[in-house]
Design a protein around this motif. Structure first.
Motif, PDB file in Angstrom:
ATOM      1  N   GLU A  51      77.836  18.417 106.001  1.00 56.09           N
ATOM      2  CA  GLU A  51      77.838  17.906 104.736  1.00 56.09           C
ATOM      3  C   GLU A  51      76.811  17.583 104.965  1.00 56.09           C
ATOM      4  OE1 GLU A  51      81.559  18.308 104.151  1.00 56.09           O
ATOM      5  OE2 GLU A  51      80.762  17.561 106.065  1.00 56.09           O
ATOM      6  N   LYS A  53      74.533  18.188  99.916  1.00 55.56           N
ATOM      7  CA  LYS A  53      75.054  18.097 100.702  1.00 55.56           C
ATOM      8  C   LYS A  53      75.799  18.733 100.055  1.00 55.56           C
ATOM      9  CE  LYS A  53      74.899  13.061 100.661  1.00 55.56           C
ATOM     10  NZ  LYS A  53      74.880  11.925 100.953  1.00 55.56           N
ATOM     11  N   ASP A  54      76.159  19.520  99.471  1.00 54.44           N
ATOM     12  CA  ASP A  54      77.431  20.485  98.299  1.00 54.44           C
ATOM     13  C   ASP A  54      77.664  21.866  98.501  1.00 54.44           C
ATOM     14  OD1 ASP A  54      76.827  20.449  95.225  1.00 54.44           O
ATOM     15  OD2 ASP A  54      75.419  21.452  96.586  1.00 54.44           O
TER      16      ASP A  54
END
Lengths: 833, 54, 122
Positions: free
Chosen positions: A461, A386-387
């Motif tokens: 994200e 997600k990052d």
């Protein structure tokens, strides 16, 4: 003296990967691989030895009869039927296995769910080879079950509320696939809720109990509002969710009990006893509680998929297994060292086999369109977290290695490539391709993340969590982003669009007015008129297929609910609404566009030969097509050979392709799903090009009725790409892969000889760099020689594990029809470098 | 009349001895396995071809 | 076509799985008449499923060969919809198909594929 055995190295040198794999894999994996009953249909029939499972329909019907006079609302009755099946069906544990669970009562059975559609039940009734012996007794059961569910099945219930005009056209089978049912397509999952280790079924049951109690209290406070009225429905939904979760836990414990019984009463080998007791421990743990080990994690995942299939037909298997199981692998193999790499590969290989053997009886269009496989289990590997950091891990590599050992065609992998993928991982990916698995397909992660944000507005994200829904289309695995209901009937047989331009929308193959009544093509005097008619047909056909999906999605929560899928989805547990309720979902719809390139090639041929060179008139083409080119062979060959074809970096036809895509993209933004989101198109094919061969009439690209269609997506027609692989990529790169559609499938066939050794890897890497630099979103490879394929046709027994990439999926070559085999052999072998 | 609980293949449930699993060994052309189905302990097994008295 | 009459057409076609009033129970699906529509050269099988639906290339919507006397409509667009096992004994347009494809291991052709259990011996 007998011949010396051929070594693994010798097999590999000869590129006989299937025999090398047989020798390399563990005894356990070898047994389990050969123990597997393959379930994919060949042409339209299930393979010999497979039978429709009659146990489940009997259990469902007996429970439904018992509940007829019950005061429970429908969703609770439905949940009780699901629970009854799990509580009473036959279960089994295969020798040497470490993972358990199967939908049918026996390993060679195909599950039949009679509650979905009377049409499907009649297909079972008419099936010429899959009814178990003694046939007379089986027919009595099938007749009784079919009689009971007539008028009560999901499709029977919702059809009166659908537009019957659209439904008739869809059910003709001419223009598209699928059936508009929430339980008749496939579902993504809220993996961020259910697979991160944060919770499992007992935790959710606790939450459901709390919500029911709170709602119950609120509903009986002084007052009366719509909100209070809604609470009754929510309580019913939560109750139904709870029933399914509790039944799922009981089902797992049945396996625990059986494993202990075998260990204590039947098994004599000490090591196997230990394994059985381990299975018991695993099944006592999951799915009730979160997994702690790799075995528990894989078993938990398998159970969720089986319970979902207990509730619905699941024609695909969206998954991101390296991402969600990776932490268990890392911990056990690399940190605690409680599992060796070989033991992990055994578990992962078996997990692939368990997924491969899942089977549910499906309609003819699925059997023919997905030959050789049960459904498109396209598992997503790699990508980013997600990052945005690299998500590849030890499990990514382990899956790639395990797949080369077991050589399953399905699950197939799709790899989310991004610029930070390590060389180590890329080499493992390459090995799978080089060894002829036909997978992973390669996906351009940055492009597809941007695409998801562009078309559906997923936040970055969430977009980064994406997994393949089926062959191609991404959807997030998040609370509001995941897709609970993909009804495949937003799947268009696009070749009909150009066909209908010449028939003013009448379909001669199914004898029905389906398309728009556009003006007589014989009267067109300018190319723009042809293109305008094409646009009208495109809009008409797309709309006919999308409308029923929208309608069924709106009807689904009340009429065809999914309590189990709702129970493992955060937005439903929180809201008390069915998982298909559009208001709690962002929407991720798309139109799968089969047989797309035929349109560009046909329009370009008309533009050139009729309007530029004035060699023929529109009336002449119309006449030639109506007679299936019979008596017009010279003209037909003109249209085949002397008109530009897509895939040769030729702006003439490439511009036509872009015109078609831009019109479709613009219309995609007019079409809205019930959540208010867009319907972008996604050109790809599976084996629809063979399934539709006898359904699409003659076309202006020179095709006759009965000829195989192109293999789909934006792949050039077989043998029609004459300028090499770079030209193909250049044509494809003229498309904007972020805004012109949802994604674009590209098949390429490579020479196994050319890919040998380090040189082969470097050649492939260079090709992949070009692909990435040009901004394409997808490419997949067939890497098997003509000689091997022709040998496999002659001697299928010896080539059971040769795999080919059909289109969005792979299949064992011997498991597809002869015509499909010939079509794959016809595809151009690209020389790299 | 023989009942399931008199059979070698019957294994009663700890939490409910009125029920149990009927366990059988099976071998098909591809694999060998043990299968189980829930039955009632007092179920009539006179017509059961797999019945084996304990 | 007006919506309502289209709905009646859809219902009559068996799109719900059973044709109300024509085949009232599943047992009727086992009856193989001497001359079933499915063995006629004018029959086109459904491209969607193998549940036994299909249509006629010659007779048009509004026809009914199951009633006495039969109704033949030759004008119009959409084909008359019936089933493989519909009794065509009253149909004067019946012509036996010379080629019946029973190879279930290839994708079907609506014009020729009739690999249906009930027709195994036909």
């Amino acid at each position: 003296m007998g011949e010396p055995a051929i070594t693994i190295q010798e097999h590999e040198k000869r590129q006989e990967w299937w025999w090398a794999a047989e020798k390399k894999r563990s005894d356990r994996l070898d047994y389990l691989r050969k123990a597997m009953w393959k379930k994919g249909a060949i042409g339209g029939l299930y393979p010999p030895g497979l039978y429709v499972d009659l146990e489940r329909p009997v259990l469902q019907t007996e429970k439904a009869r018992e509940l007829e006079s019950s005061p429970d609302p429908y969703v609770i009755k439905f949940a009780k039927i699901l629970a009854h099946v799990l509580d009473t069906k036959t279960i089994f544990i295969t020798d040497h296995s470490q993972l358990v669970g199967y939908l049918g009562s026996l390993p060679n059975t195909i599950t039949w769910d009679p509650t979905l559609a009377a049409i499907l039940n009649h297909e079972v009734m008419n099936d010429p080879s899959a009814i178990p012996e003694p046939e007379e007794e089986s027919l009595k059961i099938i007749t009784d079950v079919t009689d009971y569910w007539a008028g009560k099945s999901d499709l029977d219930k919702i059809l009166p509320y659908m537009d019957l005009d659209d439904s008739m056209k869809v059910l003709s089978g001419a223009i598209g696939w699928g059936v508009p049912l929430s339980r008749g397509g496939y579902s993504g999952k809220d993996y961020e809720y259910i697979m991160t280790g944060a919770r499992a079924f007992e935790d959710i049951i606790e939450e459901l109990d709390r919500r029911i109690d709170e709602a119950d209290e609120k509903a009986h406070e002084p007052g009366a509002t719509k909100e209070i009225s809604d609470l009754y429905d929510k309580m019913n939904m939560w109750e139904a969710m709870k029933i399914t979760l509790e039944a799922s836990i009981r089902y797992a414990k049945r396996y625990a009990r059986l494993a202990r019984i075998i260990a204590e009463n039947y098994e004599t080998d000490d090591k196997r006893k230990e394994e059985l007791l381990q299975i018991a421990e695993v099944c006592e743990r999951v799915p009730a509680k979160p997994p702690r080990t790799l075995q528990e994690s894989l078993q938990y995942d398998l159970f969720i998929q089986l319970f979902s299939r207990n509730e619905a037909i699941e024609g695909a298997w969206p998954a991101r297994p390296d991402y969600y199981h990776g932490s268990y692998y890392e911990k056990q193999v690399n940190v605690d060292k409680t599992l060796t790499k070989e033991e992990a590969l055994d578990l992962i290989g078996e997990f692939l086999i368990r997924a491969a053997e899942v089977s549910q009886y499906k309609p003819k269009w699925t059997r023919e369109g997905l030959q050789g496989i049960e459904g498109t289990w396209v598992w997503t590997l790699g990508g980013v977290k997600k990052d945005g950091s690299d998500a590849c891990n030890g499990m990514t590599i382990a899956f790639l290695q395990a797949s080369r050992l077991v050589r399953i065609a399905n699950p197939t992998f799709a790899f989310r490539w991004h610029p930070r993928v390590s060389d180590e991982v890329m080499r493992e990916v390459f090995e799978c391709i080089r060894q002829g698995l036909g997978y992973p397909s390669m996906r351009n992660d940055p492009v597809l993340i941007a695409n998801a944000m562009n078309w559906h507005g997923h936040p970055i994200e969430e977009a980064r969590t994406w997994a393949h829904q089926a062959c191609m289309s991404p959807a997030p695995c998040t609370k509001h982003g995941f897709q609970p209901m993909r009804m495949a009937n937003a799947t268009v047989n696009c070749a009909k669009i150009i066909e209908y331009v010449f028939t003013s929308g009448f379909d001669n193959v199914v004898n029905m007015q389906i398309g728009a009544e556009t003006p007589d093509a014989a009267t067109f005097t300018e190319y723009d008129q042809v293109f305008d008619a094409w646009v009208t047909q495109m809009k008409t056909v797309f709309s006919i297929l999308v409308r029923p999906v929208n309608r069924a999605r709106i009807l689904a929560p009340k009429m065809t609910p999914r309590p189990f899928l709702s129970a493992v989805s955060e937005r439903s547990v929180e809201s008390g609404l069915d998982v298909c309720e559009p208001s709690i979902s962002r929407g991720n719809a798309w139109i799968t566009a089969f047989t797309w390139v035929e349109n560009a090639d046909s329009l370009a041929a008309i533009k050139k030969l009729v309007f530029d060179e004035k060699k023929y008139t529109m009336a002449e083409i119309k006449e030639a097509l109506a007679s299936d080119w019979e008596g017009y062979e010279e003209m037909r060959l003109d249209f085949v050979k002397n008109a530009p074809k897509w895939g040769n970096d030729d702006d003439y036809v490439d511009d036509v392709m872009l015109d078609c895509l831009h019109e479709a993209a613009a219309f995609s933004r007019e079409l809205k799903c019930p959540s208010g989101n867009n319907w972008p198109i996604l050109p790809e094919n599976v084996s629809g090009n063979i399934h539709y061969a006898n359904i699409v009439g003659a076309l202006p690209n020179g095709r006759r009725l009965g000829d195989a269609l192109y293999d789909g997506g934006i792949s050039p027609g077989p043998g029609l790409d004459k300028k090499g692989p770079t030209a193909v990529l250049k044509s494809c790169s003229k498309i904007d892969h972020i805004s012109d559609g949802r994604a674009f499938l590209l098949n390429q066939r490579l020479s196994p000889t050319q890919l040998a050794g380090e040189k082969g890897y470097q050649l492939w890497k260079t090709y992949m760099k070009t692909w990435a630099d040009l901004g394409l979103d997808h490419v997949q490879f067939n890497c098997v020689s003509d000689e091997t394929l022709k040998n496999a046709q002659r001697d299928p027994e010896k080539y059971q594990e040769v795999i080919v990439r059909v289109a969005g999926y792979s299949a064992h070559f011997v498991d597809i029809s002869r015509k499909t085999q010939d079509n794959i052999i016809q595809r151009t072998v690209q020389g790299l470098g | 009349m023989p009942t399931c609980e008199e059979c070698k293949n019957f294994f009663s449930w700890e939490d409910d001895p009125r029920k149990g699993d009927c366990v059988e060994r099976a071998v098909d052309p591809r694999q060998a396995y043990y299968k189980a189905k829930p039955v009632n302990a007092d179920q009539d097994s006179a017509d059961c071809s797999s019945f084996q008295k304990k | 076509m007006a919506r309502r009459s289209r709905d009646e057409y859809a219902k009559a076609s068996g799109v719900f799985g059973l044709q109300p009033g024509k085949t009232s129970t599943v047992k009727d699906m086992e009856k193989v008449p001497e001359r079933p529509c499915g063995l006629c050269k004018h029959f086109l099988e459904s491209a969607w499923s193998s549940d036994g639906r299909g249509s006629c290339k010659v007779l048009k919507e509004g026809s009914d060969i199951t009633c006495d006397p039969p109704v033949f409509k030759l004008e119009g667009k959409n084909g008359y919809m019936m089933r493989i096992l519909t009794d065509a004994s009253r149909c004067t347009y019946y012509e036996r198909n010379e080629f019946i494809d029973k190879d279930g291991y290839e994708c079907s052709d609506p014009a020729f594929r009739r690999f249906m259990r009930q027709l195994r011996d036909k």
